[in-house]
Design an enzyme around this catalytic site. Structure first.
Site, mmCIF file in Angstrom:
data_model
loop_
_atom_site.group_PDB
_atom_site.id
_atom_site.type_symbol
_atom_site.label_atom_id
_atom_site.label_comp_id
_atom_site.label_asym_id
_atom_site.label_seq_id
_atom_site.Cartn_x
_atom_site.Cartn_y
_atom_site.Cartn_z
ATOM 1 N N ASP A 39 0.831 -1.213 0.000
ATOM 2 C CA ASP A 39 0.000 0.000 0.000
ATOM 3 C C ASP A 39 0.864 1.261 0.000
ATOM 4 O O ASP A 39 1.937 1.284 0.588
ATOM 5 C CB ASP A 39 -0.922 -0.018 1.233
ATOM 6 C CG ASP A 39 -2.047 0.993 1.105
ATOM 7 O OD1 ASP A 39 -2.396 1.379 -0.032
ATOM 8 O OD2 ASP A 39 -2.569 1.410 2.156
ATOM 9 N N ASN A 87 -11.204 -2.694 -4.979
ATOM 10 C CA ASN A 87 -10.489 -1.710 -5.803
ATOM 11 C C ASN A 87 -11.195 -1.388 -7.125
ATOM 12 O O ASN A 87 -10.852 -0.421 -7.804
ATOM 13 C CB ASN A 87 -9.038 -2.158 -6.075
ATOM 14 C CG ASN A 87 -8.125 -2.047 -4.868
ATOM 15 O OD1 ASN A 87 -7.198 -2.832 -4.690
ATOM 16 N ND2 ASN A 87 -8.371 -1.064 -4.014
#
Ligand code: IPE
Ligand code: IPE
Ligand code: MG
Length: 265
Positions: A39, A87
């Site tokens: 991330d 996502n």
């Protein structure tokens, strides 16, 4: 918000995986099963006034470094979160770019991974992917199927809840009792065991629907380092941290220490 910066053309280099033989720091015995939530690509790019695409591209390089170092330290199973089932909610241009990067990466990494002895599999619900991506996944899985040094699992359109549900459904369909042992056989990660060390970069302290079942007893390492900056030294640091943990699996510290001092352990 309009998409910032061009997303095409986007060409990834063909990497080499230089997994050095016998060079692993003997003090660094890596955990068997490592999972990583990669991330911070977007924030890395933003801090440099660059489009998010550049963060993702640098993120691929960071993954390359991780694969080399993990293989070198003897990790058996490395699972990385590349695209979550959530996502898809991102802007269409970013989703398209990630799909393109994914398909290109699979094509370019196939031969180098095979040469390095790394087997790649993709875990997640691939029914939602464009046909070209599905073909790229299958080709890379076939091409690296003989790899015995390390298994690299790319989690794409993966969600921990999806995984547990699909496993429970298939377990029941097979007429088996839905017990932890039986369910494990139907998880996307079947046969790979539990996560020992989970690393999340980018500063957030959450698991974002990753390997919910598999991380039941994982040691969880959070670092502020943004994914594109994560390098060999960052991974070594996480491994050292892991080595300092006492894994008790519900027991007391005294029990754990007594068990580990038994001869043969
Ligand atoms: C992780 O980086 C990569 C993917 C989720 C595909 P992000 O894109 O989430 O980066 P941040 O969190 O916005 O910085
Ligand atoms: C988790 O990162 C998924 C991947 C790294 C692929 P996100 O950036 O999507 O997670 P949240 O939305 O901040 O929880
Ligand atoms: Mg993020």
């Amino acid at each position: 918000m309009p998409a910032s910066g061009p997303t095409h053309p986007f060409t990834l280099p063909t990497p080499m995986f230089a997994v050095r033989q016998d060079s692993a720091d003997s003090l660094l015995r890596a955990p068997r099963n490592v999972a990583v939530i990669m991330d911070g690509n977007g924030r890395w790019a933003k801090a440099r006034l660059r489009p998010r695409a550049e963060g993702h591209r640098q993120g691929v390089k960071a993954l390359h470094r991780l694969v080399e170092r993990a293989a070198e330290l003897g990790v058996e199973v490395l699972t990385v979160f590349a695209f979550s089932s959530e996502n898809w909610k991102r802007p269409a241009t970013e989703v398209r770019l990630l799909m393109e990067l994914f398909a290109q990466g699979l094509a370019r990494w196939e031969a180098p991974l095979r040469e390095a002895g790394v087997r790649l599999t993709v875990i997640g619900d691939r029914s939602a992917f464009p046909e070209s991506v599905v073909r790229a996944i299958e080709a890379c899985e076939r091409g690296t199927a003989g790899g015995e040094r390390m298994l690299l699992q790319i989690a794409a359109n993966y969600g921990g809840r999806w995984d547990v549900c699909q496993a429970a459904r298939r377990c029941a369909e097979a007429g088996e009792e839905v017990s932890p042992e039986n369910l494990e056989k139907y998880l996307a990660t079947a046969g790979t065991g539990e996560v020992d060390l989970l690393i999340r970069t980018g500063g957030e302290q959450r698991v974002s629907n990753f390997l919910l079942w598999q991380m039941a007893y994982a040691e969880i390492y959070f670092t502020e380092t943004l994914w594109p900056d994560f390098n060999e030294a960052s991974f070594d640091e996480a491994v050292r941290w892991y080595q300092g943990r006492e894994r008790r699996f519900g027991m007391t510290s005294e029990q754990v220490r007594a068990a580990s001092s038994l001869p043969g352990l």
